[in-house]
Design an enzyme around this catalytic site. Structure first.
Site, PDB file in Angstrom:
ATOM      1  NE  ARG A 148      -4.308  -1.434   0.286  1.00  0.00           N
ATOM      2  CZ  ARG A 148      -5.419  -1.462   1.040  1.00  0.00           C
ATOM      3  NH1 ARG A 148      -5.648  -0.517   1.909  1.00  0.00           N
ATOM      4  NH2 ARG A 148      -6.291  -2.422   0.870  1.00  0.00           N
ATOM      5  NE  ARG A 193      -7.030   5.638   2.671  1.00  0.00           N
ATOM      6  CZ  ARG A 193      -7.939   4.823   3.197  1.00  0.00           C
ATOM      7  NH1 ARG A 193      -9.153   5.232   3.391  1.00  0.00           N
ATOM      8  NH2 ARG A 193      -7.612   3.603   3.549  1.00  0.00           N
ATOM      9  NE  ARG A 235      -9.546   7.749  -2.658  1.00  0.00           N
ATOM     10  CZ  ARG A 235     -10.838   7.999  -2.499  1.00  0.00           C
ATOM     11  NH1 ARG A 235     -11.442   8.831  -3.298  1.00  0.00           N
ATOM     12  NH2 ARG A 235     -11.499   7.430  -1.519  1.00  0.00           N
ATOM     13  CG  ASP A 270      -8.923  -2.825  -4.300  1.00  0.00           C
ATOM     14  OD1 ASP A 270      -8.311  -2.249  -3.386  1.00  0.00           O
ATOM     15  OD2 ASP A 270      -9.749  -3.742  -4.095  1.00  0.00           O
ATOM     16  CE1 TYR A 287     -13.360  -7.295   1.372  1.00  0.00           C
ATOM     17  CE2 TYR A 287     -11.741  -8.934   0.687  1.00  0.00           C
ATOM     18  CZ  TYR A 287     -12.105  -7.861   1.478  1.00  0.00           C
ATOM     19  OH  TYR A 287     -11.210  -7.356   2.393  1.00  0.00           O
TER      20      TYR A 287
HETATM   21  O1  CP3 Z   1      -0.055  -1.713  -2.413  1.00  0.00           O
HETATM   22  C1  CP3 Z   1      -0.325  -0.805  -3.231  1.00  0.00           C
HETATM   23  O2  CP3 Z   1       0.078   0.364  -3.099  1.00  0.00           O
HETATM   24  C2  CP3 Z   1      -1.083  -1.171  -4.490  1.00  0.00           C
HETATM   25  C3  CP3 Z   1      -2.481  -0.950  -4.498  1.00  0.00           C
HETATM   26  C4  CP3 Z   1      -3.414  -1.808  -3.665  1.00  0.00           C
HETATM   27  C5  CP3 Z   1      -4.632  -1.301  -3.141  1.00  0.00           C
HETATM   28  N1  CP3 Z   1      -5.324  -2.349  -2.591  1.00  0.00           N
HETATM   29  C6  CP3 Z   1      -5.079   0.092  -3.232  1.00  0.00           C
HETATM   30  C7  CP3 Z   1      -6.147   0.557  -2.333  1.00  0.00           C
HETATM   31  C8  CP3 Z   1      -3.353  -3.168  -3.325  1.00  0.00           C
HETATM   32  C9  CP3 Z   1      -2.235  -4.180  -3.570  1.00  0.00           C
HETATM   33  C10 CP3 Z   1      -4.581  -3.489  -2.664  1.00  0.00           C
HETATM   34  C11 CP3 Z   1      -4.917  -4.853  -2.208  1.00  0.00           C
HETATM   35  C12 CP3 Z   1      -6.158  -5.094  -1.471  1.00  0.00           C
HETATM   36  N2  CP3 Z   1      -7.371  -4.468  -1.612  1.00  0.00           N
HETATM   37  C13 CP3 Z   1      -6.321  -6.124  -0.511  1.00  0.00           C
HETATM   38  C14 CP3 Z   1      -5.262  -7.142  -0.136  1.00  0.00           C
HETATM   39  C15 CP3 Z   1      -4.227  -6.602   0.763  1.00  0.00           C
HETATM   40  C16 CP3 Z   1      -4.658  -6.290   2.142  1.00  0.00           C
HETATM   41  O3  CP3 Z   1      -4.683  -5.087   2.475  1.00  0.00           O
HETATM   42  O4  CP3 Z   1      -4.960  -7.239   2.904  1.00  0.00           O
HETATM   43  C17 CP3 Z   1      -7.646  -6.058  -0.039  1.00  0.00           C
HETATM   44  C18 CP3 Z   1      -8.257  -6.967   1.018  1.00  0.00           C
HETATM   45  C19 CP3 Z   1      -8.300  -5.022  -0.749  1.00  0.00           C
HETATM   46  C20 CP3 Z   1      -9.737  -4.612  -0.655  1.00  0.00           C
HETATM   47  C21 CP3 Z   1      -9.885  -3.217  -0.244  1.00  0.00           C
HETATM   48  N3  CP3 Z   1      -9.506  -2.114  -0.999  1.00  0.00           N
HETATM   49  C22 CP3 Z   1     -10.435  -2.731   0.961  1.00  0.00           C
HETATM   50  C23 CP3 Z   1     -10.936  -3.608   2.090  1.00  0.00           C
HETATM   51  C24 CP3 Z   1     -10.383  -1.337   0.904  1.00  0.00           C
HETATM   52  C25 CP3 Z   1     -10.971  -0.363   1.893  1.00  0.00           C
HETATM   53  C26 CP3 Z   1     -10.142  -0.219   3.121  1.00  0.00           C
HETATM   54  C27 CP3 Z   1      -9.233   0.966   3.019  1.00  0.00           C
HETATM   55  O5  CP3 Z   1      -8.050   0.837   3.316  1.00  0.00           O
HETATM   56  O6  CP3 Z   1      -9.780   2.043   2.685  1.00  0.00           O
HETATM   57  C28 CP3 Z   1      -9.762  -0.961  -0.318  1.00  0.00           C
HETATM   58  C29 CP3 Z   1      -9.480   0.400  -0.786  1.00  0.00           C
HETATM   59  C30 CP3 Z   1      -8.095   0.711  -1.251  1.00  0.00           C
HETATM   60  N4  CP3 Z   1      -7.338  -0.068  -2.055  1.00  0.00           N
HETATM   61  C31 CP3 Z   1      -7.376   1.912  -0.975  1.00  0.00           C
HETATM   62  C32 CP3 Z   1      -6.150   1.817  -1.651  1.00  0.00           C
HETATM   63  C33 CP3 Z   1      -5.056   2.857  -1.713  1.00  0.00           C
HETATM   64  C34 CP3 Z   1      -7.891   3.098  -0.165  1.00  0.00           C
HETATM   65  C35 CP3 Z   1      -8.883   3.803  -1.043  1.00  0.00           C
HETATM   66  C36 CP3 Z   1      -8.913   5.284  -0.881  1.00  0.00           C
HETATM   67  O7  CP3 Z   1      -8.115   5.990  -1.511  1.00  0.00           O
HETATM   68  O8  CP3 Z   1      -9.791   5.737  -0.143  1.00  0.00           O
END
Ligand code: CP3
Length: 343
Positions: free
Chosen positions: A23, A27, A36, A73, A150
């Site tokens: 990640r 943010r 964003r 994602d 999911y």
């Molecule tokens: O690592 C990176 O920088 C690459 C991008 C990436 C994102 N999500 C961007 C993202 C990667 C590799 C993921 C993987 C992901 N997404 C997983 C597996 C890894 C883990 O964290 O266990 C899962 C379970 C998800 C599903 C997901 N996406 C959720 C549950 C959420 C909401 C929770 C949160 O943190 O807001 C997201 C949103 C998400 N994916 C964000 C980002 C940067 C935040 C979105 C925003 O900008 O508001």
């Protein structure tokens, strides 16, 4: 092969290991929040190649990391298969669900996802052409069990209760969904590699809730099938597997799946993992993300103790889970300086 990440994944022990962060684009960076806002919402950001490439590159510019990870994602796959996917501000993802045979039959075929996911491949092509030569490009997908959890619940669920229930109550449907996601993931990751990803990572964030034979059938076996198919199509690509919270079952995971590297979550003791996991090959991890909020001596001490534990074999420095929005970029610099022995 001069990129440090690729050398480590090929099994080389490197005095100053490569480093990137789960990640890393997100943010905690003001420049991410700005882009964003410009994109409108999270999915629009994922599907606009110029902007997704921009946020993929932001952490590379700021921190001089050894790898960029595609900005996308794991839930783009259910979206491409035809489910409705939304990200609700402050509340996480919401999806339409697959709980009946009719829902399953309505999904697109594994090879029919590529029109929908074309912007992701375009993002990889843009990043690939704009990356500093020392940085490797990582693509990724969610592992079948995690993505299925999911799709079945329609949201994140503690313990993945609805997915476990479907597995018990409609085993035929559940197995068909896992098989469908396995084929889809092979097709998706192959296309990512063709678009420029040198490494792909499989995020099995909820592997820890699979017990007994379920872990074998739904974490090990799909990963093994995906790795085997990718290796036969793209012998040069490396695969990192992340069966999060697998505990003792991290041991043997590389051997049984063929993955090149095992990513460790921060519940794993590095000294244990050096003996039981790194003995079979490269490991990645596993600093607790909260240390990037706290910083200070605790961050330096823990970074050094992870480096020390893994110093006898191939190691990729990373966090044990994603960096959190409240992390301080100064602490990321402190972590990197500690790894590169500048502190
Ligand atoms: O690592 C990176 O920088 C690459 C991008 C990436 C994102 N999500 C961007 C993202 C990667 C590799 C993921 C993987 C992901 N997404 C997983 C597996 C890894 C883990 O964290 O266990 C899962 C379970 C998800 C599903 C997901 N996406 C959720 C549950 C959420 C909401 C929770 C949160 O943190 O807001 C997201 C949103 C998400 N994916 C964000 C980002 C940067 C935040 C979105 C925003 O900008 O508001």
């Amino acid at each position: 092969m001069t990129k440090k990440l690729l050398r480590a994944l090929a099994g080389e022990r490197i005095e100053v290991p490569p480093v990137w962060m789960m990640r890393q684009a997100g943010r905690h960076l003001p420049e991410y929040r700005e882009t964003r806002t410009r994109a409108g919402d999270f999915l629009a950001l994922c599907y606009t190649p110029e902007l997704a490439a921009e946020v993929t590159l932001q952490p590379i510019r700021r921190y001089d990391l050894d790898a960029a990870i595609l900005f996308a994602d794991i839930l783009l796959v259910p979206d491409a298969l035809g489910l409705e996917v939304r990200f609700v501000e402050g509340d996480g993802p919401r999806l339409s669900t697959v709980t009946t045979r009719a829902d399953f039959d309505a999904l697109r075929a594994p090879d029919a996802i590529h029109d929908h996911l074309a912007p992701v491949y375009d993002t990889l092509r843009i990043v690939s052409g704009n990356l500093p030569s020392k940085a490797a490009l990582i693509g990724f997908a969610g592992a079948p069990w995690t993505v299925a959890s999911y799709m079945i619940a329609g949201k994140g669920t503690p313990g993945q209760g609805p997915a476990h229930a479907l597995k018990m109550e409609q085993p035929g449907l559940f197995d068909a969904l896992i098989a469908h996601l396995t084929d889809t993931t092979i097709s998706y990751l192959s296309a990512q590699i063709e678009a420029g990803a040198e490494v792909v990572k499989l995020f099995d964030s909820w592997a820890g809730s699979l017990r007994g034979e379920d872990f074998e059938n739904y974490a090990v076996e799909p990963t093994r099938r995906i790795v085997r198919a990718l290796k036969s199509r793209h012998p040069d690509a490396s695969v990192i597997a992340f069966p999060r919270e697998a505990g003792k079952r991290y041991e043997g995971f590389a051997r049984r799946t063929g993955a090149d590297c095992i990513a460790l979550d921060n519940s794993v003791d590095p000294v244990w993992a050096a003996r039981h996991v790194q003995k079979d090959g490269p490991v990645q991890g596993n600093l607790a993300p909260r240390l990037l909020v706290a910083g200070g001596d605790a961050l330096i001490r823990e970074t050094r103790s992870i480096l020390k534990a893994f110093k006898a074999g191939p190691h990729v420095f990373n966090l044990g889970h994603g960096i959190t929005p409240d992390a301080n970029p100064d602490n990321v610099h402190l972590m990197i300086d500690t790894i590169r022995k500048r502190t």
